[in-house]
Design a protein around this motif. Structure first.
Motif, mmCIF file in Angstrom:
data_model
loop_
_atom_site.group_PDB
_atom_site.id
_atom_site.type_symbol
_atom_site.label_atom_id
_atom_site.label_comp_id
_atom_site.label_asym_id
_atom_site.label_seq_id
_atom_site.Cartn_x
_atom_site.Cartn_y
_atom_site.Cartn_z
ATOM 1 N N TYR A 117 0.807 -1.219 0.000
ATOM 2 C CA TYR A 117 0.000 0.000 0.000
ATOM 3 C C TYR A 117 0.843 1.273 0.000
ATOM 4 C CZ TYR A 117 -3.824 -3.163 0.888
ATOM 5 O OH TYR A 117 -4.719 -4.168 0.787
ATOM 6 N N THR A 118 2.158 1.163 0.192
ATOM 7 C CA THR A 118 3.010 2.341 0.049
ATOM 8 C C THR A 118 3.304 2.628 -1.416
ATOM 9 O OG1 THR A 118 5.008 1.017 0.301
ATOM 10 C CG2 THR A 118 4.102 2.039 2.287
ATOM 11 N N VAL A 119 3.046 1.628 -2.299
ATOM 12 C CA VAL A 119 3.269 1.805 -3.724
ATOM 13 C C VAL A 119 1.947 2.056 -4.448
ATOM 14 C CG1 VAL A 119 4.206 0.751 -5.807
ATOM 15 C CG2 VAL A 119 5.292 0.326 -3.608
ATOM 16 N N TYR A 120 0.927 1.271 -4.123
ATOM 17 C CA TYR A 120 -0.384 1.383 -4.755
ATOM 18 C C TYR A 120 -1.437 1.685 -3.695
ATOM 19 C CZ TYR A 120 1.917 -0.929 -8.645
ATOM 20 O OH TYR A 120 2.762 -1.234 -9.661
ATOM 21 N N ASP A 121 -2.402 2.498 -4.064
ATOM 22 C CA ASP A 121 -3.525 2.771 -3.172
ATOM 23 C C ASP A 121 -4.810 2.782 -3.998
ATOM 24 O OD1 ASP A 121 -3.275 5.135 -4.535
ATOM 25 O OD2 ASP A 121 -3.212 6.418 -2.772
ATOM 26 N N GLU A 122 -5.906 3.229 -3.399
ATOM 27 C CA GLU A 122 -7.189 3.195 -4.100
ATOM 28 C C GLU A 122 -7.261 4.188 -5.262
ATOM 29 O OE1 GLU A 122 -7.438 6.070 -0.737
ATOM 30 O OE2 GLU A 122 -6.907 3.967 -0.832
ATOM 31 N N CYS A 123 -6.353 5.148 -5.324
ATOM 32 C CA CYS A 123 -6.358 6.136 -6.402
ATOM 33 C C CYS A 123 -5.373 5.786 -7.518
ATOM 34 C CB CYS A 123 -6.020 7.516 -5.850
ATOM 35 S SG CYS A 123 -7.221 8.106 -4.656
ATOM 36 N N SER A 124 -4.637 4.710 -7.385
ATOM 37 C CA SER A 124 -3.660 4.331 -8.406
ATOM 38 C C SER A 124 -4.373 3.867 -9.665
ATOM 39 C CB SER A 124 -2.768 3.205 -7.895
ATOM 40 O OG SER A 124 -2.034 3.633 -6.784
ATOM 41 N N ARG A 125 -3.779 4.177 -10.819
ATOM 42 C CA ARG A 125 -4.338 3.749 -12.097
ATOM 43 C C ARG A 125 -3.234 3.142 -12.931
ATOM 44 N NH1 ARG A 125 -7.616 8.673 -14.601
ATOM 45 N NH2 ARG A 125 -5.941 8.306 -16.060
ATOM 46 N N ASP A 126 -3.568 2.059 -13.615
ATOM 47 C CA ASP A 126 -2.623 1.471 -14.557
ATOM 48 C C ASP A 126 -2.675 2.265 -15.846
ATOM 49 O OD1 ASP A 126 -1.810 -0.539 -12.883
ATOM 50 O OD2 ASP A 126 -3.426 -1.892 -13.504
ATOM 51 N N PRO A 127 -1.536 2.375 -16.533
ATOM 52 C CA PRO A 127 -1.576 3.094 -17.809
ATOM 53 C C PRO A 127 -2.455 2.341 -18.805
ATOM 54 C CG PRO A 127 0.597 2.180 -17.400
ATOM 55 C CD PRO A 127 -0.227 1.926 -16.180
ATOM 56 N N LEU A 128 -3.209 3.082 -19.571
ATOM 57 C CA LEU A 128 -4.071 2.472 -20.573
ATOM 58 C C LEU A 128 -3.220 1.923 -21.708
ATOM 59 C CD1 LEU A 128 -6.862 5.183 -20.711
ATOM 60 C CD2 LEU A 128 -6.907 3.022 -19.482
ATOM 61 N N SER A 129 -3.729 0.909 -22.346
ATOM 62 C CA SER A 129 -2.981 0.351 -23.474
ATOM 63 C C SER A 129 -2.945 1.386 -24.590
ATOM 64 C CB SER A 129 -3.627 -0.939 -23.957
ATOM 65 O OG SER A 129 -4.935 -0.658 -24.406
ATOM 66 N N PRO A 130 -1.778 1.567 -25.201
ATOM 67 C CA PRO A 130 -1.676 2.597 -26.246
ATOM 68 C C PRO A 130 -2.518 2.233 -27.462
ATOM 69 C CG PRO A 130 0.350 1.320 -26.119
ATOM 70 C CD PRO A 130 -0.527 0.857 -24.985
ATOM 71 N N ASP A 131 -3.142 3.251 -28.010
ATOM 72 C CA ASP A 131 -3.970 3.062 -29.190
ATOM 73 C C ASP A 131 -3.059 3.123 -30.412
ATOM 74 O OD1 ASP A 131 -6.010 2.791 -30.921
ATOM 75 O OD2 ASP A 131 -6.915 4.775 -30.558
ATOM 76 N N SER A 132 -2.928 2.007 -31.091
ATOM 77 C CA SER A 132 -1.988 1.940 -32.206
ATOM 78 C C SER A 132 -2.583 2.469 -33.503
ATOM 79 C CB SER A 132 -1.521 0.493 -32.416
ATOM 80 O OG SER A 132 -2.638 -0.330 -32.694
ATOM 81 N N SER A 133 -3.869 2.795 -33.517
ATOM 82 C CA SER A 133 -4.487 3.267 -34.754
ATOM 83 C C SER A 133 -4.063 4.696 -35.088
ATOM 84 C CB SER A 133 -6.002 3.181 -34.665
ATOM 85 O OG SER A 133 -6.468 4.061 -33.658
ATOM 86 N N MET A 134 -3.682 5.471 -34.072
ATOM 87 C CA MET A 134 -3.265 6.849 -34.323
ATOM 88 C C MET A 134 -1.758 6.939 -34.218
ATOM 89 S SD MET A 134 -5.990 9.057 -32.187
ATOM 90 C CE MET A 134 -7.710 8.737 -32.245
ATOM 91 N N GLU A 135 -1.185 7.719 -35.101
ATOM 92 C CA GLU A 135 0.269 7.874 -35.082
ATOM 93 C C GLU A 135 0.617 9.354 -35.207
ATOM 94 O OE1 GLU A 135 2.106 5.534 -38.051
ATOM 95 O OE2 GLU A 135 1.214 3.666 -37.364
#
Length: 161
Positions: A117-135
């Motif tokens: 819990y010192t690294v992750y908490d209830e407000c932590s978010r994983d990065p979204l997968s990058p959208d490869s359709s836009m460049e």
């Protein structure tokens, strides 16, 4: 448009214009009808400061003036002189214990350094997968997210430069 050479106060306007002599004009009393007298907060502050000074003087007189002087003035009933030392001492010890209790409460409510819990908490978010359709320039700015600990360790310790 207001004259830049005039001085305004709540009751009058004094004009120092070069085009005419100095004039004083008074506002009508109906405009200022509800603003007479001091504000309640000013009165409470004044009474509180006077009361504090009076209480401090009475305390110092009671604590330091000899009993014979108090008897000569006609004061025979007053608390024991023991309380002149006991009350401030009790207050200081109480404040010190409150500070220690507050620090201890913070230590109890803080997770241990080895806790996840010192690294992750209830407000932590994983990065979204990058959208490869836009460049290029069409790619939107990625939302704010946390970088995983495994990626940080990989960048810091496994990077070859």
């Amino acid at each position: 448009m207001e004259n830049p050479y005039s001085v305004n106060s709540p009751r009058r306007t004094l004009s120092f214009s070069k085009q005419r002599r100095a004039t004083v004009s008074f506002f009508d009393d109906k405009a200022c009808a509800g603003e007479h007298g001091p504000k309640p907060s000013e009165v409470y502050g004044f009474v509180g400061s006077i009361t504090t000074v009076a209480a401090a003087v009475i305390f110092l007189v009671w604590a330091y003036v000899p009993e014979s002087w108090l008897h000569s003035v006609g004061i025979y009933y007053y608390p024991s002189r023991y309380w002149a030392l006991a009350v401030p001492t009790y207050m200081m010890v109480t404040i010190a214990l409150m500070l220690l209790f507050y620090i201890g409460l913070n230590f109890i409510s803080t997770p241990s350094p080895a806790s996840i819990y010192t690294v992750y908490d209830e407000c932590s978010r994983d990065p979204l997968s990058p959208d490869s359709s836009m460049e290029g320039d069409e790619k939107p700015i990625e939302p704010i997210s946390d970088i995983g600990l495994d990626k940080i360790n990989d960048i810091m310790f496994n990077a070859t430069t």
